[in-house]
Design a protein around this motif. Structure first.
Motif, short mmCIF file in Angstrom:
data_model
loop_
_atom_site.label_atom_id
_atom_site.label_comp_id
_atom_site.label_asym_id
_atom_site.label_seq_id
_atom_site.Cartn_x
_atom_site.Cartn_y
_atom_site.Cartn_z
N ALA A 188 46.74 49.54 -16.23
CA ALA A 188 45.77 50.34 -15.49
C ALA A 188 46.26 51.80 -15.11
O ALA A 188 45.50 52.22 -14.92
N ALA A 189 47.50 52.03 -16.55
CA ALA A 189 47.53 53.21 -15.85
C ALA A 189 46.99 54.35 -16.96
O ALA A 189 46.66 55.41 -16.19
N VAL A 190 45.80 53.44 -17.93
CA VAL A 190 45.25 53.94 -18.67
C VAL A 190 44.29 54.86 -16.96
O VAL A 190 43.44 56.10 -16.86
N LEU A 191 43.66 54.19 -16.59
CA LEU A 191 42.79 54.11 -15.69
C LEU A 191 42.82 55.48 -14.33
O LEU A 191 42.21 56.02 -13.75
N ALA A 192 43.98 55.11 -13.91
CA ALA A 192 44.72 56.05 -12.85
C ALA A 192 45.13 57.77 -13.61
O ALA A 192 44.42 58.60 -12.62
N CYS A 193 45.25 57.84 -15.17
CA CYS A 193 45.20 58.88 -15.90
C CYS A 193 43.84 59.59 -15.30
O CYS A 193 43.65 60.54 -15.20
N ALA A 194 43.08 58.93 -15.70
CA ALA A 194 41.83 59.59 -15.82
C ALA A 194 41.12 59.80 -15.11
O ALA A 194 40.43 60.42 -14.29
N LEU A 195 41.22 58.85 -13.96
CA LEU A 195 41.28 59.51 -11.74
C LEU A 195 41.47 60.29 -11.60
O LEU A 195 40.90 61.33 -10.49
N ALA A 196 42.96 61.02 -12.29
CA ALA A 196 43.45 61.39 -11.33
C ALA A 196 43.23 63.41 -11.68
O ALA A 196 42.27 63.38 -12.66
N ALA A 197 43.06 64.19 -10.60
CA ALA A 197 42.60 65.84 -10.74
C ALA A 197 43.80 66.19 -10.38
O ALA A 197 45.02 66.44 -9.53
N PRO A 198 43.79 67.06 -10.76
CA PRO A 198 44.91 68.17 -10.15
C PRO A 198 44.62 68.81 -9.21
O PRO A 198 43.67 68.77 -7.84
N ALA A 199 46.10 68.82 -7.96
CA ALA A 199 46.17 69.45 -6.61
C ALA A 199 44.93 70.06 -6.34
O ALA A 199 44.79 71.32 -6.75
N ALA A 200 44.18 70.07 -5.51
CA ALA A 200 43.11 70.89 -5.00
C ALA A 200 43.74 71.81 -3.84
O ALA A 200 45.01 71.31 -3.84
N ALA A 201 43.01 72.57 -3.27
CA ALA A 201 44.02 72.93 -1.87
C ALA A 201 43.25 73.03 -0.29
O ALA A 201 42.78 70.75 -0.61
N PRO A 202 44.12 72.85 0.64
CA PRO A 202 44.51 71.48 1.70
C PRO A 202 43.30 71.51 1.73
O PRO A 202 42.90 71.86 1.91
N ALA A 203 43.51 69.97 1.85
CA ALA A 203 42.08 69.04 2.32
C ALA A 203 42.76 68.47 3.86
O ALA A 203 43.79 68.76 4.46
N GLU A 204 41.04 68.24 4.88
CA GLU A 204 42.08 67.46 6.07
C GLU A 204 42.08 66.27 6.38
O GLU A 204 43.16 65.44 6.77
N SER A 205 41.47 65.60 4.99
CA SER A 205 41.81 63.82 4.71
C SER A 205 42.31 63.60 2.88
O SER A 205 41.82 64.27 2.50
N PHE A 206 43.80 62.63 3.57
CA PHE A 206 44.29 62.06 2.44
C PHE A 206 43.90 60.84 2.63
O PHE A 206 44.57 59.69 4.09
#
Length: 352
Positions: free
Chosen positions: A7-25
């Motif tokens: 599953a790590a491959v899928l997780a890495c593919a979906l990972a994105a750089p940290a964006a600016a602070p958002a309201e919902s996590f």
């Protein structure tokens, strides 16, 4: 381990750089043990509600998705699942992941130090906050220590025969978890590696004659039915793990959310040990009512056991030193902190 790797491959593919602070996590929370265990219950009963409460009045919110009982990671696999991004938060079980969290196992190499589980957990938590060498193990594996240390109540001996002196252990097969098998050195007993999931049946079928275990697990495991002789030696309370978070995810959070996570972990720590202390008292009462014979080992027996042991702590620490890890540093820091807190170790493992 194959579930994580696949599953790590899928997780890495979906990972994105940290964006600016958002309201919902959102956060997936992993635990290898099922929710019947107190250290898993503390997550959804205390940690998560407290985080939500701490975020009230801020611009932020967080949604948790709990994956317990090995749903995405088995016992000892949680850290890796968090590291690769399959989960954002989870129980990092030092006892079951000694390769990656080696220094966190310092308590399991230093028996006869303290039977006070809250004292041990509190001191370990403080070391994580104050000693960079302690948190380095998390950083090296891409996770962040959140807190909520998982304390284990004082280990004791449960046998199917009475123990009136250490001579009674000669040649007996005694099971112990992980590094605790070292505690049997010098007793004459034959140490066997075991864990809670097999203790009852192995005792019942005569695979071994006794176990080193803690009261809060002995009662629900009904071990008193097959090992009715309980001898309290004060082998010591332990630190088994804590909550941790994926480093990349954590670093991308606004400070208010980070603070809320730590506030939730602090609340979980207090609740967990309140619950545990009450459970230990109840466990001894109910086991005695069920026919168990409970005996406190004499000071002489305790000293004899401690004096006869190999100093596995020094060997463990020096072995880590040779790997470039701070074994001796952590051993000394832990023992000094425990002595300063009022503990009276039967042996000063760090000074021999």
């Amino acid at each position: 381990m194959h579930r994580i790797a696949a599953a790590a491959v899928l997780a890495c593919a979906l990972a994105a750089p940290a964006a600016a602070p958002a309201e919902s996590f959102s956060a997936t929370v992993a635990a290898g043990h099922p929710p019947v265990f107190r250290w898993v219950r503390m997550i959804d009963e205390v940690f998560e509600p407290k985080v939500q409460e701490a975020l009230e009045g801020t611009e932020h919110s967080i949604t948790f998705s709990n994956q317990f009982g090995g749903a995405i990671a088995g016992v000892g696999e949680e850290l890796e699942a968090i590291e690769v991004g399959l989960a954002e938060i989870g129980t990092c079980q030092a006892l079951f992941d000694p390769a990656k969290l080696a220094v966190q196992n310092v308590t399991y190499y230093t028996p006869f130090v303290s039977d006070d589980v809250r004292q041990v957990a509190t001191l370990m938590h403080q070391l994580h906050q104050q000693e960079p060498a302690m948190t380095r193990a998390y950083e090296d594996n891409g996770v962040v220590y959140l807190g909520a240390p998982i304390g284990i109540d004082d280990y004791m001996l449960m046998t199917n025969f009475p123990v009136e002196s250490l001579d009674d252990l000669e040649g007996r097969k005694i099971a112990a978890p992980g590094a605790a098998i070292n505690w049997l050195s010098g007793t004459g007993a034959v140490g066997v590696s075991g864990n809670l999931t097999t203790y009852y049946n192995e005792l019942k079928t005569g695979v071994y004659d006794g176990v080193i275990v803690f009261a809060s697990a002995a009662l629900p495991g009904k071990l008193f039915e097959v090992a009715p002789y309980i001898t309290r030696f004060g082998l010591g309370a332990q630190f088994a793990g804590a909550l941790c978070a994926n480093e990349g995810w954590y670093e991308g959070l606004p400070q208010e959310v980070k603070d809320a996570l730590h506030e939730g972990a602090d609340a979980a720590m207090t609740w967990y040990h309140d619950e545990l202390e009450a459970a230990v008292e109840t466990a001894f009462q109910k086991m005695e009512e069920a026919g168990a014979t409970i005996t406190d080992a004499s000071p002489e027996m305790r000293r004899e056991w401690a004096a006869g042991m190999d100093n596995a702590a020094k060997e463990w620490a020096e072995g880590l030193d040779a790997q470039g890890r701070p074994g001796t540093e952590i051993l000394s820091a832990y023992m000094e902190a425990m002595r300063e807190a009022g503990a009276e170790p039967l042996r000063d493992w760090d000074r021999e």
